[in-house]
Design a protein around this motif. Structure first.
Motif, PDB file in Angstrom:
ATOM      1  N   ALA A  76       0.856  -1.189   0.000  1.00 19.19           N
ATOM      2  CA  ALA A  76       0.000   0.000   0.000  1.00 19.19           C
ATOM      3  C   ALA A  76       0.891   1.238   0.000  1.00 19.19           C
ATOM      4  O   ALA A  76       1.927   1.267   0.669  1.00 19.19           O
ATOM      5  CB  ALA A  76      -0.899  -0.001   1.221  1.00 19.19           C
ATOM      6  N   TYR A  77       0.477   2.261  -0.740  1.00 22.00           N
ATOM      7  CA  TYR A  77       1.224   3.514  -0.794  1.00 22.00           C
ATOM      8  C   TYR A  77       0.327   4.644  -0.336  1.00 22.00           C
ATOM      9  O   TYR A  77      -0.774   4.825  -0.847  1.00 22.00           O
ATOM     10  CB  TYR A  77       1.731   3.780  -2.213  1.00 22.00           C
ATOM     11  N   ASP A  78       0.806   5.420   0.645  1.00 19.87           N
ATOM     12  CA  ASP A  78       0.091   6.593   1.143  1.00 19.87           C
ATOM     13  C   ASP A  78       0.786   7.821   0.567  1.00 19.87           C
ATOM     14  O   ASP A  78       1.898   8.177   0.998  1.00 19.87           O
ATOM     15  CB  ASP A  78       0.116   6.617   2.669  1.00 19.87           C
ATOM     16  N   ALA A  79       0.153   8.469  -0.413  1.00 16.88           N
ATOM     17  CA  ALA A  79       0.754   9.609  -1.096  1.00 16.88           C
ATOM     18  C   ALA A  79       0.888  10.825  -0.189  1.00 16.88           C
ATOM     19  O   ALA A  79       1.745  11.680  -0.413  1.00 16.88           O
ATOM     20  CB  ALA A  79      -0.063   9.962  -2.335  1.00 16.88           C
ATOM     21  N   THR A  80       0.086  10.908   0.859  1.00 16.89           N
ATOM     22  CA  THR A  80       0.158  12.037   1.778  1.00 16.89           C
ATOM     23  C   THR A  80       1.458  12.018   2.580  1.00 16.89           C
ATOM     24  O   THR A  80       2.109  13.040   2.753  1.00 16.89           O
ATOM     25  CB  THR A  80      -1.047  12.031   2.743  1.00 16.89           C
ATOM     26  N   SER A  81       1.840  10.837   3.057  1.00 17.92           N
ATOM     27  CA  SER A  81       3.053  10.715   3.879  1.00 17.92           C
ATOM     28  C   SER A  81       4.248  10.166   3.100  1.00 17.92           C
ATOM     29  O   SER A  81       5.332  10.029   3.665  1.00 17.92           O
ATOM     30  CB  SER A  81       2.773   9.807   5.076  1.00 17.92           C
ATOM     31  N   ASN A  82       4.055   9.835   1.823  1.00 13.26           N
ATOM     32  CA  ASN A  82       5.093   9.213   0.987  1.00 13.26           C
ATOM     33  C   ASN A  82       5.604   7.924   1.616  1.00 13.26           C
ATOM     34  O   ASN A  82       6.797   7.634   1.592  1.00 13.26           O
ATOM     35  CB  ASN A  82       6.259  10.172   0.738  1.00 13.26           C
ATOM     36  N   MET A  83       4.680   7.150   2.187  1.00  8.73           N
ATOM     37  CA  MET A  83       5.051   5.919   2.870  1.00  8.73           C
ATOM     38  C   MET A  83       4.463   4.706   2.167  1.00  8.73           C
ATOM     39  O   MET A  83       3.308   4.707   1.754  1.00  8.73           O
ATOM     40  CB  MET A  83       4.568   5.931   4.316  1.00  8.73           C
ATOM     41  N   ILE A  84       5.304   3.677   2.058  1.00  8.59           N
ATOM     42  CA  ILE A  84       4.879   2.389   1.521  1.00  8.59           C
ATOM     43  C   ILE A  84       4.827   1.406   2.675  1.00  8.59           C
ATOM     44  O   ILE A  84       5.716   1.397   3.522  1.00  8.59           O
ATOM     45  CB  ILE A  84       5.878   1.877   0.461  1.00  8.59           C
ATOM     46  N   GLU A  85       3.780   0.584   2.714  1.00 14.13           N
ATOM     47  CA  GLU A  85       3.695  -0.505   3.675  1.00 14.13           C
ATOM     48  C   GLU A  85       3.711  -1.821   2.913  1.00 14.13           C
ATOM     49  O   GLU A  85       2.974  -1.990   1.943  1.00 14.13           O
ATOM     50  CB  GLU A  85       2.429  -0.418   4.517  1.00 14.13           C
ATOM     51  N   ILE A  86       4.563  -2.733   3.369  1.00 14.60           N
ATOM     52  CA  ILE A  86       4.657  -4.057   2.763  1.00 14.60           C
ATOM     53  C   ILE A  86       4.319  -5.066   3.849  1.00 14.60           C
ATOM     54  O   ILE A  86       5.057  -5.217   4.816  1.00 14.60           O
ATOM     55  CB  ILE A  86       6.059  -4.326   2.194  1.00 14.60           C
ATOM     56  N   GLU A  87       3.180  -5.733   3.686  1.00 11.66           N
ATOM     57  CA  GLU A  87       2.697  -6.687   4.687  1.00 11.66           C
ATOM     58  C   GLU A  87       2.618  -8.085   4.085  1.00 11.66           C
ATOM     59  O   GLU A  87       2.107  -8.259   2.982  1.00 11.66           O
ATOM     60  CB  GLU A  87       1.308  -6.267   5.178  1.00 11.66           C
ATOM     61  N   PRO A  88       3.127  -9.083   4.794  1.00 13.03           N
ATOM     62  CA  PRO A  88       3.029 -10.453   4.270  1.00 13.03           C
ATOM     63  C   PRO A  88       1.589 -10.948   4.324  1.00 13.03           C
ATOM     64  O   PRO A  88       0.855 -10.624   5.258  1.00 13.03           O
ATOM     65  CB  PRO A  88       3.923 -11.250   5.222  1.00 13.03           C
ATOM     66  N   LEU A  89       1.176 -11.698   3.317  1.00 14.74           N
ATOM     67  CA  LEU A  89      -0.163 -12.280   3.337  1.00 14.74           C
ATOM     68  C   LEU A  89      -0.200 -13.523   4.215  1.00 14.74           C
ATOM     69  O   LEU A  89      -1.234 -13.871   4.764  1.00 14.74           O
ATOM     70  CB  LEU A  89      -0.630 -12.589   1.917  1.00 14.74           C
TER      71      LEU A  89
END
Length: 112
Positions: free
Chosen positions: A64-77
Motif C-alpha cells: 500500500a502507498y500513502d501519497a500524503t506521507s510518501n510511505m509504503i507498507e509491505i505486509e506479508p499475506l
C-alpha cells in the motif's frame, strides 16, 4: 497486531540505519518505508518491491502507498516463519512522480 519498523528516506548510508537481524514476536511484521519525495504510484507494486527467502523464493505480500506521507507498507499475506531469514528488495524501478529512479537497488536482510 503487526510489528512495524520505520525506515526513513533511501539515501546514502541508508542500510547502516537498519538492524540486520531483526527479531519480532509476530510473524506478520509490516515494513514501513518513508520516502523523501512523492512517488509515481504506478511503480509501487509487487514487481518493484518484494520479499524473498534467502533462496530467492518470493513471498506473497500486500503493498500500500500513502501519497500524503510518501510511505509504503509491505505486509506479508502469510506469516513469516520463525528463525527464517528474508530479504526485502526495493528495485530501481520505484520512481518519483517526476520519473527519477532510485540510484541503486536496496536489499535488506532480516530474520524473524
Amino acid at each position: 497486531m503487526a510489528g512495524y519498523l520505520d525506515i526513513e528516506s533511501v539515501t546514502d548510508g541508508f542500510q547502516e540505519k537498519v538492524h540486520q537481524n531483526l527479531k519480532f514476536k509476530t510473524g506478520k511484521f509490516v515494513w514501513q518505508i518513508r520516502f523523501n519525495t512523492a512517488l509515481d504510484p504506478t511503480t509501487v507494486n509487487n514487481i518493484n518491491l518484494y520479499v524473498t527467502t534467502l533462496d530467492r523464493i518470493p513471498l506473497s505480500t500486500s503493498i500500500a502507498y500513502d501519497a500524503t506521507s510518501n510511505m509504503i507498507e509491505i505486509e506479508p499475506l502469510d506469516s513469516y516463519s520463525k528463525n527464517e531469514s528474508y530479504i526485502l528488495h526495493i528495485t530501481t524501478n520505484v520512481k518519483s512522480r517526476g520519473g527519477k529512479a532510485l540510484k541503486q537497488p536496496i536489499n535488506i536482510q532480516f530474520k524473524i
